[in-house]
Each structure stands twice: as C-alpha cells, then as structure tokens.
Write a protein that holds these residues in place. Structure first.
Motif, PDB file in Angstrom:
ATOM      1  N   ARG A  51       0.560  -0.837   6.312  1.00  0.00           N
ATOM      2  CA  ARG A  51      -0.837  -1.262   6.408  1.00  0.00           C
ATOM      3  C   ARG A  51      -1.358  -1.477   5.001  1.00  0.00           C
ATOM      4  N   HIS A  53      -4.647  -1.818   3.370  1.00  0.00           N
ATOM      5  CA  HIS A  53      -6.032  -1.560   3.784  1.00  0.00           C
ATOM      6  C   HIS A  53      -6.954  -1.700   2.579  1.00  0.00           C
ATOM      7  N   CYS A  69     -13.163  -1.184  10.120  1.00  0.00           N
ATOM      8  CA  CYS A  69     -12.291  -0.695   9.047  1.00  0.00           C
ATOM      9  C   CYS A  69     -11.903   0.776   9.190  1.00  0.00           C
ATOM     10  N   GLN A  72      -9.547   1.269  12.024  1.00  0.00           N
ATOM     11  CA  GLN A  72      -8.228   0.723  11.700  1.00  0.00           C
ATOM     12  C   GLN A  72      -7.456   1.658  10.766  1.00  0.00           C
ATOM     13  N   ALA A  76      -3.944   3.232  11.846  1.00  0.00           N
ATOM     14  CA  ALA A  76      -2.746   2.906  11.060  1.00  0.00           C
ATOM     15  C   ALA A  76      -2.019   4.173  10.627  1.00  0.00           C
ATOM     16  N   LEU A  88       0.848   3.219   3.837  1.00  0.00           N
ATOM     17  CA  LEU A  88      -0.505   2.669   3.831  1.00  0.00           C
ATOM     18  C   LEU A  88      -0.914   2.452   2.379  1.00  0.00           C
ATOM     19  N   LEU A 149       4.094  -5.623   9.303  1.00  0.00           N
ATOM     20  CA  LEU A 149       2.741  -5.515   8.756  1.00  0.00           C
ATOM     21  C   LEU A 149       1.740  -5.186   9.856  1.00  0.00           C
ATOM     22  N   ILE A 150       1.000  -4.105   9.644  1.00  0.00           N
ATOM     23  CA  ILE A 150      -0.013  -3.659  10.605  1.00  0.00           C
ATOM     24  C   ILE A 150      -1.294  -4.446  10.311  1.00  0.00           C
ATOM     25  N   THR A 151      -1.515  -5.519  11.057  1.00  0.00           N
ATOM     26  CA  THR A 151      -2.647  -6.403  10.759  1.00  0.00           C
ATOM     27  C   THR A 151      -2.948  -7.313  11.943  1.00  0.00           C
ATOM     28  N   ARG A 170       4.724  -8.347  13.022  1.00  0.00           N
ATOM     29  CA  ARG A 170       3.305  -8.001  12.924  1.00  0.00           C
ATOM     30  C   ARG A 170       2.994  -6.966  13.986  1.00  0.00           C
ATOM     31  N   ILE A 173      -3.506  -4.252  15.498  1.00  0.00           N
ATOM     32  CA  ILE A 173      -4.307  -3.035  15.319  1.00  0.00           C
ATOM     33  C   ILE A 173      -5.723  -3.316  15.819  1.00  0.00           C
TER      34      ILE A 173
END
Length: 202
Positions: A51, A53, A69, A72, A76, A88, A149-151, A170, A173
């Motif tokens: 992630r 962030h 945010c 998330q 994450a 992260l 990718l955490i998105t 991907r 989240i």
C-alpha cells in the motif's frame, strides 16, 4: 538530479494489526519523513502486498469522514497482517500533494459546491500532484521483486510501472460509502478513473 534515499533507522512497532518494522528514510528530494511499515520478510519475494498511502492528517489521525483515507490505512494494515508479509509506504504528500493548508482551503471550496478536482484547480494546483519516485526507491531498497498494489487508482499502477516496479496484481480497497464521503468518492470514479462500486441511483 536522480533521487536517492537512505534507510536511517529501523525499529519494531507492535500494533493492533500485529508487529511491524518501521523504516525511516531520508532522501535527496525533500525534507519530508517518508517511512515504510514492513511486515515479515519481503526481500526477494514476488506479489508482495504493498500500500502506498499518502498522508491525510484529517482522515488518518482525526478520523474525518470527508474521505476514505483513514479507513483505507486501517484496512491495508489489516490485510498485510492477515497475509503475513507486506509493506505500507507512508508518503508525506498531504492533500494529493498540495499540503495541509491548501487542502483545508479546498475543503471550504467543496462546501461551496466545487468537487475535489475543481477545488484544487481553483487554488492554482493540479487535481493530483503526488509523485512516487521515493516509493519506488523504498521498494528497491527493501529488495521486493514484484508487488500486488493495494489501490483503487489505476494511475498509481501506471506511475509505479513507469518507475520500474513490477506490479503483478491489484488488490481493491473499498471502504464504507456514506453521505459525508459520497461526493468525494463519486469524483474519484468520474474524474480520476478510480475503480469503485458506487451505489446505484434510486
């Protein structure tokens, strides 16, 4: 000038999401304190959950419901903990890169009817001014082979790929949608290509 980073210190941080190692990086681009929160052994691994962030003081710290945010960030860290390894990266680029003062001014413009994109533009900024060079350098420093990718943001995948990071997957989240963040999330989908399931109009 090519950006460089240095991993200055690593320390153990126990959290409600398990134990992580916090890496503090200095860099040649700015004076900001970008960090990586690392779970388990990620060196040499493929499909590492990552992630990236961007700092959100109002959401991450104060629990503001204007954005997604803080939720998330929590999700994450939980996902990385459940997987048993991951990273992260916490980038100090508040308000999509415009800083806290301008972000708060943009909030007032949003309360007058502008969406998040037009509010930034009215303040003389781009819709999104974030950069990911340092994030890519951090992943290289951690010797991560490839990432998941955490998105919800395809642009973030494009940017990381351009910077030489192999993004194999991907991980969505998606947070709770409510009246306070509905307009914010709608703008993400309609004007910034984010992949989100929005409620159907009644």
């Amino acid at each position: 000038m090519k950006a460089t980073i240095e991993d200055k210190v690593q320390t153990r941080i126990p959290t409600k999401h398990g134990e992580f190692i916090l890496h503090y990086y200095s860099n040649s681009l700015d004076e900001k304190e970008h960090v990586a929160f690392v779970k388990g052994d990620v060196a040499g691994k493929d499909n590492v959950p990552v992630r990236i962030h961007s700092e959100c003081f109002t959401g991450d710290v104060l629990g503001s419901r204007r954005c997604d945010c803080g939720e998330q960030l929590d999700m994450a860290l939980d996902l990385i903990n459940q997987t048993g390894f991951g990273v992260l990266i916490y980038m100090r680029q508040e308000g999509r890169g415009i800083g806290l003062l301008k972000k708060l001014q943009a909030y007032n413009l949003q309360d007058q009817g502008l969406d998040t994109v037009d509010a930034n533009i009215k303040l003389g900024h781009l819709a999104d001014e974030r950069e990911y060079d340092i994030a890519a350098l951090i992943l290289n420093s951690l010797r991560v082979n490839s990432i998941a990718l955490i998105t919800n943001n395809p642009q973030k995948i494009d940017e990381m790929t351009k910077l030489g990071i192999q993004v194999n997957d991907r991980i969505p989240i998606e947070t709770h949608i409510h009246l306070d963040n509905l307009g914010y999330l709608k703008t993400k989908v309609e004007r910034m290509r984010h992949i989100l399931k929005m409620p159907e109009k009644k």
